[in-house]
Design a protein around this motif. Structure first.
Motif, PDB file in Angstrom:
ATOM      1  N   LYS A  77      29.115  -7.875   4.598  1.00 21.71           N
ATOM      2  CA  LYS A  77      28.544  -7.369   5.820  1.00 21.71           C
ATOM      3  C   LYS A  77      28.495  -5.956   6.042  1.00 21.71           C
ATOM      4  N   ALA A  78      28.843  -4.987   5.206  1.00 22.73           N
ATOM      5  CA  ALA A  78      28.711  -3.775   5.361  1.00 22.73           C
ATOM      6  C   ALA A  78      27.472  -3.221   4.576  1.00 22.73           C
ATOM      7  N   ILE A  79      26.879  -3.930   3.854  1.00 18.30           N
ATOM      8  CA  ILE A  79      25.451  -3.820   2.939  1.00 18.30           C
ATOM      9  C   ILE A  79      24.445  -3.970   3.964  1.00 18.30           C
ATOM     10  N   SER A  80      23.711  -2.403   4.231  1.00 20.72           N
ATOM     11  CA  SER A  80      22.459  -2.632   5.135  1.00 20.72           C
ATOM     12  C   SER A  80      21.304  -2.706   4.372  1.00 20.72           C
ATOM     13  N   LEU A  81      20.364  -3.551   4.765  1.00 20.36           N
ATOM     14  CA  LEU A  81      19.154  -4.049   3.767  1.00 20.36           C
ATOM     15  C   LEU A  81      17.890  -4.020   5.044  1.00 20.36           C
ATOM     16  N   GLU A  82      16.763  -3.655   4.198  1.00 16.55           N
ATOM     17  CA  GLU A  82      15.527  -3.677   5.217  1.00 16.55           C
ATOM     18  C   GLU A  82      14.740  -4.979   4.642  1.00 16.55           C
ATOM     19  N   LYS A  83      14.221  -5.575   5.761  1.00 19.48           N
ATOM     20  CA  LYS A  83      13.285  -6.714   5.385  1.00 19.48           C
ATOM     21  C   LYS A  83      12.076  -6.506   5.727  1.00 19.48           C
ATOM     22  N   LEU A  84      10.971  -6.243   4.766  1.00 17.94           N
ATOM     23  CA  LEU A  84       9.616  -6.050   5.048  1.00 17.94           C
ATOM     24  C   LEU A  84       8.935  -7.329   5.424  1.00 17.94           C
ATOM     25  N   VAL A  85       7.988  -6.948   6.596  1.00 13.09           N
ATOM     26  CA  VAL A  85       7.298  -8.058   7.144  1.00 13.09           C
ATOM     27  C   VAL A  85       5.773  -7.526   7.326  1.00 13.09           C
ATOM     28  N   ALA A  86       4.973  -8.460   6.490  1.00 15.00           N
ATOM     29  CA  ALA A  86       3.573  -8.228   6.632  1.00 15.00           C
ATOM     30  C   ALA A  86       2.872  -9.261   7.321  1.00 15.00           C
ATOM     31  N   LYS A  87       1.815  -8.919   8.122  1.00 17.27           N
ATOM     32  CA  LYS A  87       1.111 -10.292   8.676  1.00 17.27           C
ATOM     33  C   LYS A  87      -0.291 -10.024   7.988  1.00 17.27           C
ATOM     34  N   ALA A  88      -1.037 -11.004   7.986  1.00 20.61           N
ATOM     35  CA  ALA A  88      -2.235 -11.588   7.269  1.00 20.61           C
ATOM     36  C   ALA A  88      -3.237 -10.990   8.323  1.00 20.61           C
ATOM     37  N   ASP A  89      -4.026  -9.971   7.964  1.00 20.04           N
ATOM     38  CA  ASP A  89      -5.053  -9.232   9.070  1.00 20.04           C
ATOM     39  C   ASP A  89      -6.382 -10.212   8.980  1.00 20.04           C
ATOM     40  N   GLU A  90      -7.306  -9.988   9.624  1.00 18.36           N
ATOM     41  CA  GLU A  90      -8.557 -10.595   9.789  1.00 18.36           C
ATOM     42  C   GLU A  90      -9.224 -10.293   8.466  1.00 18.36           C
ATOM     43  N   ALA A  91      -9.186  -9.055   7.971  1.00 21.35           N
ATOM     44  CA  ALA A  91      -9.892  -8.675   6.672  1.00 21.35           C
ATOM     45  C   ALA A  91      -9.589  -9.456   5.708  1.00 21.35           C
ATOM     46  N   SER A  92      -8.209  -9.374   5.436  1.00 24.27           N
ATOM     47  CA  SER A  92      -7.623 -10.415   4.204  1.00 24.27           C
ATOM     48  C   SER A  92      -7.914 -11.671   4.206  1.00 24.27           C
ATOM     49  N   VAL A  93      -7.933 -12.379   5.575  1.00 25.73           N
ATOM     50  CA  VAL A  93      -8.277 -13.873   5.410  1.00 25.73           C
ATOM     51  C   VAL A  93      -9.917 -14.066   5.150  1.00 25.73           C
ATOM     52  N   ASP A  94     -10.856 -13.074   5.698  1.00 26.20           N
ATOM     53  CA  ASP A  94     -12.185 -12.933   5.479  1.00 26.20           C
ATOM     54  C   ASP A  94     -12.437 -12.956   3.827  1.00 26.20           C
ATOM     55  N   ASP A  95     -11.446 -11.950   2.975  1.00 26.59           N
ATOM     56  CA  ASP A  95     -11.711 -11.807   1.771  1.00 26.59           C
ATOM     57  C   ASP A  95     -11.284 -13.059   0.994  1.00 26.59           C
ATOM     58  N   ALA A  96     -10.408 -13.717   1.698  1.00 25.62           N
ATOM     59  CA  ALA A  96      -9.824 -15.063   0.957  1.00 25.62           C
ATOM     60  C   ALA A  96     -10.999 -16.104   0.959  1.00 25.62           C
ATOM     61  N   LEU A  97     -11.639 -15.972   2.299  1.00 19.52           N
ATOM     62  CA  LEU A  97     -12.532 -17.174   2.697  1.00 19.52           C
ATOM     63  C   LEU A  97     -13.922 -16.664   1.587  1.00 19.52           C
ATOM     64  N   LYS A  98     -14.259 -15.476   1.393  1.00 25.43           N
ATOM     65  CA  LYS A  98     -15.200 -15.239   0.361  1.00 25.43           C
ATOM     66  C   LYS A  98     -15.080 -15.479  -0.958  1.00 25.43           C
ATOM     67  N   ASN A  99     -13.991 -15.630  -1.394  1.00 23.83           N
ATOM     68  CA  ASN A  99     -13.370 -16.017  -2.629  1.00 23.83           C
ATOM     69  C   ASN A  99     -13.576 -17.510  -2.725  1.00 23.83           C
ATOM     70  N   LEU A 100     -12.853 -18.117  -1.776  1.00 22.81           N
ATOM     71  CA  LEU A 100     -13.060 -19.605  -1.815  1.00 22.81           C
ATOM     72  C   LEU A 100     -14.501 -20.091  -1.898  1.00 22.81           C
TER      73      LEU A 100
END
Length: 442
Positions: free
Chosen positions: A124-147
């Motif tokens: 319980k004394a160990i401190s950790l940081e959880k990184l959270v990244a959201k999928a933005d519109e540009a990333s979704v658009d790039d994935a659509l182009k690849n599809l």
């Protein structure tokens, strides 16, 4: 029976186990008495053979069994009483083994390295940081182009065929002037650069135009599957029907339906969820590394030298093969570990023992369903041989352990995550990528 300590230095232990001749004789007599009711011998009814005769007939053979069982029992009792857990299989040698004769005491030397006692860790004394990244519109658009590119169509073009174009053609293959089976086709669509034909074939179709006839000359590879063609030169008479250029599919509801979505909006939602699942997996890898680094810093205990040496040798051997991929066998000279190999081995052994202890205390277990899933995932690497792979795993304890170990480790890590002080930090995809790259550079 007498067990005498001869060495207690760090994690190294040494003992002498003495089994008296009388004890051994009692054990032999017990085994004879146990077998007597089932023994048949000429001149005696079943179960009525005298003990003295049984001992003369079978005693010598039973001495070895009795000796092994007695020593094994002494070892098991020692580990139960002492609480020691050997790091590797104890080394056991018989004193005066070559000169021992029936009627002598049995004296055995046992040596091993004990697993260390783990210190308590305040998770319980160990401190950790959880990184959270959201999928933005540009990333979704790039994935659509690849599809859209993977779902590309082809449309007829004027002019010469280029890399990436589709050539529709008829062909007839000949070896020594004779047409061979399986070497002909009509209206075959071939994308130049796909490397789906014999090496050199597609390159010779670059520059062709619709209506053209061309003789393509190639040589079948020596390792070609059909023995009658392997290594032989061939000529393919080709008639070009059409040349088509690639055209990416439109990003619309029709594209979405090709990928199993109801419409484009649903496909975008699916892509967003998939991307964020990928980001979560990458973020977990980063947090896991930071956890292991933290545990490595705050926890200290002695390590069994044998485990460190074995791990260092394995690391050195594995890295040597990565640097020398042309060497497939293991009959090369011994690879000596470097200081860096030893340093990495110390970390791995330390964290491996610690996670195993934490998992044992938390009663973490790998379920049958999890093992089955792991075997299925691995079996996919051997298409057509899945059944044989399943059977191999069932019969191979070492392979089972290799599949179980990472599952167990991840479950222990998740257990620690639940207890640790975890704070979330929202970052961009680019920042997450840099964090992952930093792990690879370490």
């Amino acid at each position: 029976m007498q067990v005498t300590e001869t060495l207690n230095e760090g994690l190294k232990r040494g003992y002498t186990i003495t089994v008296s001749a009388d004890e051994l004789d009692v054990k032999v007599n017990e085994k004879l008495a146990e077998a007597q009711p089932d023994v048949e011998m000429k001149g005696f009814r079943k179960g009525k053979v005298p003990m003295a005769l049984l001992k003369k007939q079978f005693g010598q053979r039973l001495v070895g069994e009795a000796m092994q069982e007695t020593i094994d029992g002494a070892m098991n009792k020692h580990f139960e009483d002492s609480g020691d857990r050997p790091a590797v299989q104890p080394e056991v040698t018989m004193v005066d083994g070559e000169t021992w004769k029936e009627g002598d005491d049995v004296v055995v030397k046992m040596s091993y390295e004990a697993l260390p006692t783990m210190p308590d860790v305040d998770l319980k004394a160990i401190s950790l940081e959880k990184l959270v990244a959201k999928a933005d519109e540009a990333s979704v658009d790039d994935a659509l182009k690849n599809l859209a590119e993977t779902a590309q169509d082809f449309e007829e073009k004027d002019g010469e065929a280029e890399e990436g174009d589709q050539v529709v053609f008829d062909f007839v293959g000949k070896v020594d002037g004779e047409v061979f089976e399986g070497g002909s086709a009509e209206d075959y669509p071939l994308v130049l650069g796909s490397n789906s034909f014999i090496p050199g074939f597609e390159d010779q179709l670059k520059g062709v135009t619709a209506g053209e006839e061309k003789a393509v000359e190639v040589t079948f590879p020596e390792e070609y599957g059909a023995e009658n063609l392997a290594g032989k030169p061939a000529v393919f008479d080709c008639t070009i029907k059409a040349v088509k250029s690639p055209r990416a599919a439109e990003i619309d509801d029709e594209l979405a339906k090709k990928f199993g979505a109801e419409d484009l909006a649903a496909l975008r939602t699916q892509i967003t969820e998939r991307l964020e699942a990928e980001y979560a997996g990458a973020a977990r890898a980063v947090m896991k590394r930071h956890l292991l680094d933290r545990l490595d810093e705050v926890v200290t205990f002695d390590l069994p030298p044998s485990l460190v040496d074995a791990e260092a040798s394995q690391i050195a051997h594995q890295l040597w093969h990565e640097e020398n991929p042309e060497v497939e066998g293991h009959d090369h000279a011994k690879v000596e570990p470097t200081e860096e190999h030893v340093k990495l081995a110390v970390r791995r052994v330390k964290l491996g023992l610690l996670l195993a202890e934490l998992g044992q205390k938390a009663e973490v277990e790998v379920t049958d369903a999890e093992m089955t899933q792991a075997v299925m995932n691995q079996a996919r690497q051997y298409p057509g041989q899945e059944r044989q792979f399943f059977e191999f795993v069932q019969q191979n304890q070492q392979m089972q352990q290799q599949l179980r170990a990472p599952i167990f480790e991840d479950k222990v890590v998740d257990y620690v995550f639940e207890l640790a002080d975890v704070s979330e930090k929202e970052i961009s995809k680019e920042e997450l990528e840099k964090a992952v790259e930093a792990l690879e550079d370490e």
